[in-house]
Scaffold this motif. Structure first.
Motif, PDB file in Angstrom:
ATOM      1  N   ALA A 195     -14.667 -75.213  83.714  1.00 55.94           N
ATOM      2  CA  ALA A 195     -15.787 -76.059  84.119  1.00 55.94           C
ATOM      3  C   ALA A 195     -16.745 -75.232  84.964  1.00 55.94           C
ATOM      4  O   ALA A 195     -16.320 -74.356  85.728  1.00 55.94           O
ATOM      5  CB  ALA A 195     -15.299 -77.271  84.897  1.00 55.94           C
TER       6      ALA A 195
ATOM      7  N   PRO B 127     -26.838 -82.992  84.720  1.00 57.00           N
ATOM      8  CA  PRO B 127     -25.851 -84.069  84.523  1.00 57.00           C
ATOM      9  C   PRO B 127     -25.710 -84.404  83.045  1.00 57.00           C
ATOM     10  O   PRO B 127     -26.700 -84.502  82.322  1.00 57.00           O
ATOM     11  CB  PRO B 127     -26.452 -85.234  85.313  1.00 57.00           C
ATOM     12  CG  PRO B 127     -27.342 -84.589  86.326  1.00 57.00           C
ATOM     13  CD  PRO B 127     -27.918 -83.379  85.655  1.00 57.00           C
ATOM     14  N   GLY B 128     -24.469 -84.564  82.607  1.00 53.89           N
ATOM     15  CA  GLY B 128     -24.210 -84.899  81.217  1.00 53.89           C
ATOM     16  C   GLY B 128     -24.163 -83.716  80.287  1.00 53.89           C
ATOM     17  O   GLY B 128     -23.963 -83.886  79.079  1.00 53.89           O
ATOM     18  N   ASP B 129     -24.301 -82.492  80.823  1.00 54.47           N
ATOM     19  CA  ASP B 129     -24.229 -81.285  79.989  1.00 54.47           C
ATOM     20  C   ASP B 129     -22.769 -81.045  79.609  1.00 54.47           C
ATOM     21  O   ASP B 129     -21.970 -80.558  80.404  1.00 54.47           O
ATOM     22  CB  ASP B 129     -24.789 -80.095  80.754  1.00 54.47           C
ATOM     23  CG  ASP B 129     -24.863 -78.826  79.891  1.00 54.47           C
ATOM     24  OD1 ASP B 129     -24.324 -78.856  78.759  1.00 54.47           O
ATOM     25  OD2 ASP B 129     -25.432 -77.834  80.354  1.00 54.47           O
ATOM     26  N   THR B 130     -22.394 -81.400  78.383  1.00 55.91           N
ATOM     27  CA  THR B 130     -21.003 -81.290  77.945  1.00 55.91           C
ATOM     28  C   THR B 130     -20.534 -79.855  77.836  1.00 55.91           C
ATOM     29  O   THR B 130     -19.322 -79.580  77.878  1.00 55.91           O
ATOM     30  CB  THR B 130     -20.819 -81.990  76.590  1.00 55.91           C
ATOM     31  OG1 THR B 130     -21.718 -81.397  75.636  1.00 55.91           O
ATOM     32  CG2 THR B 130     -21.095 -83.481  76.709  1.00 55.91           C
TER      33      THR B 130
ATOM     34  N   ASP C  57     -15.521 -80.651  81.715  1.00 52.57           N
ATOM     35  CA  ASP C  57     -15.235 -82.035  82.071  1.00 52.57           C
ATOM     36  C   ASP C  57     -16.137 -82.497  83.213  1.00 52.57           C
ATOM     37  O   ASP C  57     -16.311 -81.804  84.222  1.00 52.57           O
ATOM     38  CB  ASP C  57     -13.758 -82.169  82.481  1.00 52.57           C
ATOM     39  CG  ASP C  57     -13.404 -83.584  82.865  1.00 52.57           C
ATOM     40  OD1 ASP C  57     -13.157 -84.390  81.965  1.00 52.57           O
ATOM     41  OD2 ASP C  57     -13.391 -83.862  84.082  1.00 52.57           O
ATOM     42  N   ARG C  58     -16.708 -83.689  83.068  1.00 45.66           N
ATOM     43  CA  ARG C  58     -17.682 -84.196  84.028  1.00 45.66           C
ATOM     44  C   ARG C  58     -17.091 -84.321  85.432  1.00 45.66           C
ATOM     45  O   ARG C  58     -17.735 -83.973  86.422  1.00 45.66           O
ATOM     46  CB  ARG C  58     -18.194 -85.563  83.554  1.00 45.66           C
ATOM     47  CG  ARG C  58     -19.198 -86.216  84.499  1.00 45.66           C
ATOM     48  CD  ARG C  58     -19.599 -87.585  83.981  1.00 45.66           C
ATOM     49  NE  ARG C  58     -18.428 -88.445  83.818  1.00 45.66           N
ATOM     50  CZ  ARG C  58     -17.853 -89.107  84.828  1.00 45.66           C
ATOM     51  NH1 ARG C  58     -18.327 -88.991  86.057  1.00 45.66           N
ATOM     52  NH2 ARG C  58     -16.808 -89.884  84.593  1.00 45.66           N
ATOM     53  N   VAL C  59     -15.842 -84.806  85.526  1.00 41.38           N
ATOM     54  CA  VAL C  59     -15.217 -84.986  86.841  1.00 41.38           C
ATOM     55  C   VAL C  59     -15.012 -83.639  87.521  1.00 41.38           C
ATOM     56  O   VAL C  59     -15.281 -83.479  88.723  1.00 41.38           O
ATOM     57  CB  VAL C  59     -13.880 -85.730  86.698  1.00 41.38           C
ATOM     58  CG1 VAL C  59     -13.170 -85.828  88.055  1.00 41.38           C
ATOM     59  CG2 VAL C  59     -14.094 -87.111  86.114  1.00 41.38           C
TER      60      VAL C  59
ATOM     61  N   VAL D 274     -16.680 -80.850  86.952  1.00 42.62           N
ATOM     62  CA  VAL D 274     -18.000 -80.304  87.294  1.00 42.62           C
ATOM     63  C   VAL D 274     -18.492 -80.907  88.600  1.00 42.62           C
ATOM     64  O   VAL D 274     -19.005 -80.208  89.481  1.00 42.62           O
ATOM     65  CB  VAL D 274     -19.010 -80.557  86.156  1.00 42.62           C
ATOM     66  CG1 VAL D 274     -20.421 -80.180  86.604  1.00 42.62           C
ATOM     67  CG2 VAL D 274     -18.625 -79.764  84.919  1.00 42.62           C
ATOM     68  N   GLU D 275     -18.321 -82.199  88.735  1.00 43.50           N
ATOM     69  CA  GLU D 275     -18.782 -82.865  89.951  1.00 43.50           C
ATOM     70  C   GLU D 275     -17.987 -82.401  91.168  1.00 43.50           C
ATOM     71  O   GLU D 275     -18.551 -82.238  92.262  1.00 43.50           O
ATOM     72  CB  GLU D 275     -18.652 -84.385  89.782  1.00 43.50           C
ATOM     73  CG  GLU D 275     -19.356 -85.196  90.867  1.00 43.50           C
ATOM     74  CD  GLU D 275     -20.847 -84.923  90.929  1.00 43.50           C
ATOM     75  OE1 GLU D 275     -21.403 -84.944  92.055  1.00 43.50           O
ATOM     76  OE2 GLU D 275     -21.465 -84.665  89.863  1.00 43.50           O
TER      77      GLU D 275
ATOM     78  N   ARG E 236     -19.367 -79.090  92.161  1.00 40.29           N
ATOM     79  CA  ARG E 236     -20.677 -79.254  92.790  1.00 40.29           C
ATOM     80  C   ARG E 236     -20.506 -79.681  94.256  1.00 40.29           C
ATOM     81  O   ARG E 236     -21.223 -79.209  95.146  1.00 40.29           O
ATOM     82  CB  ARG E 236     -21.495 -80.289  92.016  1.00 40.29           C
ATOM     83  CG  ARG E 236     -22.998 -80.239  92.344  1.00 40.29           C
ATOM     84  CD  ARG E 236     -23.696 -81.440  91.735  1.00 40.29           C
ATOM     85  NE  ARG E 236     -23.398 -81.616  90.327  1.00 40.29           N
ATOM     86  CZ  ARG E 236     -24.028 -80.959  89.349  1.00 40.29           C
ATOM     87  NH1 ARG E 236     -24.962 -80.077  89.643  1.00 40.29           N
ATOM     88  NH2 ARG E 236     -23.705 -81.184  88.085  1.00 40.29           N
TER      89      ARG E 236
END
Length: 485
Positions: free
Chosen positions: A115, A127-130, A134-136, A138-139, A142
């Motif tokens: 990630a 945001p939403g860049d696959t 995984d979004r979680v 990545v966050e 960040r």
């Protein structure tokens, strides 16, 4: 997973253990890691070596090795230890697969994941860049200000044992496909080391431990004694024997006997825990021992006496033990120390038997036997709870002790049949070598008392027993004439 252009080539962990960054990178770094794993003898050592190697080989800023059980990831080692609470939150938080889709996918597919919170040019990913992973995850990156994370599964014996997670900050390059391959090789090396260490520990357990009690066996006790003697420091051996095991096996069965041996082992284990460096072992049968080093004989003897008194054995059994010390015997071989302790244990057993004989009432005389039985039984019944079973149990225990016996039982007839079920059973502190069984019935109740062979069991004693059982069952006062010769 696409390739990501690297912004920098700085190798983290450089010069660890005298090795340069070039020594620790790539295939050479994996070879160094393999040698480290080969020297490990505990799982904790493998985990620590894996975390260090991951930081070195992958040029990471930090690594967390986690154990995964019941779909829950729990960090067991962090390298280097982080003082930044944000990094600590990302790397060492315990979490479940339900909360982290990346963990769920790793458990299902056994695949690594990457990630990124920033792109190859240092810009924050949208945001939403696959393609960033995984979004979680990545966050999470960040939030802590990190740039990239990579996690590889550790698969041991065809099951996911755990995972290795490495992180790079914004000043380092992003992880890419070559890093994933390196991480997976490292995870495979760690998995092999964990499997080997686990197998070695199981073999040591089989070879060194007694399967029934979990204590060390005779071989381990001998080795502990030899090592203690070789140190030149005071060495003590405590030899222990179980008084009453044969009776328990004969009357209650071998399952009860095994439970008794485990209870003895628990006493020895507690004594060993109270003495630094002590080894508790089962020699065989009902013989146990304790080996201590650099502890005064007085401390060992006091600890044994305190522990034995604090944790009495079930079924009226007891521990006889003897202590031998090099402070008394001087420089001797281990076998001589064991032999002297065994002699001391035998002498202690004889002293216990003589003391018990001196305190045993003259129960062969029917008049005295009835007097003691009536007095003790009446007091026990009166002090018991106002219900049939507690009164019968109290009476049976008192009668057993008064008549020099070793066990008792209370049974009840099942309604509409001649079958009896055992309601309660127990034993007294006495440990008679020979006993005989007395049975008293009252309505649906039966009381069985195993009494000493020398005890009087004639008409007077039988009358007293029946009268006392009637008192216990009916709650009536003592009839006239009970206790008369």
């Amino acid at each position: 997973m696409g390739s990501v252009t690297r912004r920098a080539t700085t190798a983290k962990g450089a010069h660890r253990g005298g090795l340069s960054a070039s020594d620790l990178g790539g295939v050479r770094g994996l070879a160094v890691a393999a040698h480290r794993f080969d020297a490990c003898r505990r799982v904790e050592e493998v985990v620590e070596a894996a975390a260090q190697a991951a930081v070195d080989v992958l040029g990471a800023d930090a690594c967390a090795v986690a154990r995964i059980t019941q779909e829950t990831s729990r960090v067991v080692h962090l390298d280097p230890p982080s003082n930044d609470p944000r990094w600590h939150q990302f790397l060492s938080t315990t979490y479940r697969a339900d909360d982290r889709p990346a963990l769920r996918a790793l458990l299902r597919n056994r695949e690594s994941w990457v990630a990124h919170a920033f792109d190859a040019h240092g810009r924050s990913v949208r945001p939403g860049d696959t393609s960033a992973g995984d979004r979680v995850e990545v966050e999470m990156l960040r939030e802590v200000g990190a740039a990239s994370a990579l996690t590889a599964p550790v698969v041991v014996n065809d099951a996911v044992w755990g995972q290795i997670t490495v992180v790079r900050d914004v000043d380092s390059s992003l992880f890419h496909v070559d890093d994933v391959a390196t991480a997976e090789v490292l995870a495979a090396l760690a998995a092999g080391a964990i499997a080997r260490v686990d197998l070695e520990q199981q073999m040591r357990h089989i070879v060194a431990d007694d399967p029934l009690t979990g204590l060390a066996n005779r071989r381990t006790a001998d080795q502990a004694a030899e090592a203690a003697l070789a140190s030149g420091r005071e060495t003590c051996v405590v030899m222990c024997d179980v008084d009453g095991l044969k009776r328990v096996n004969d009357e209650l069965g071998h399952d009860a006997g095994d439970d008794l041996l485990r209870a003895v082992a628990d006493v020895l284990r507690r004594a060993a825990d109270a003495i630094p460096g002590a080894t508790a072992a089962r020699i065989g049968g009902d013989e146990f021992c304790l080996v201590t080093v650099d502890q005064p004989r007085e401390v060992v003897a006091t600890t044994m006496a305190t522990t034995v008194a604090k944790f009495p054995l079930p079924h009226g059994a007891a521990i006889s033990y003897g202590v031998a010390s090099t402070a008394v015997m001087g420089s001797v071989e281990a076998r001589h120390l064991f032999r002297r302790a065994d002699q001391a244990q035998y002498q202690a057993k004889r002293r216990r038997a003589r003391a018990r004989a001196r305190t045993t009432p003259p129960i062969s005389d029917p008049v005295q036997a009835v007097e003691r039985l009536t007095a003790g039984g009446a007091v026990a019944i009166g002090a018991a709870a106002p219900a049939v079973v507690p009164r019968l149990c109290a009476f049976a225990a008192a009668a057993t002790e008064t008549l020099g016996g070793d066990s008792w039982a209370v049974r009840e007839r099942m309604p509409g049949s001649q079958t009896f079920t055992t309601v309660a059973r127990g034993g007294s502190p006495a440990d008679a070598s020979e006993t005989r069984l007395l049975t008293v019935e009252r309505d649906e109740w039966v009381v069985e008392v195993a009494v000493a062979a020398a005890a009087s069991t004639g008409r007077q004693v039988q009358t007293a027993l029946h009268a006392l059982v009637a008192i216990a069952v009916d709650g009536a006062g003592p009839p006239e004439g009970v206790g008369a010769g």
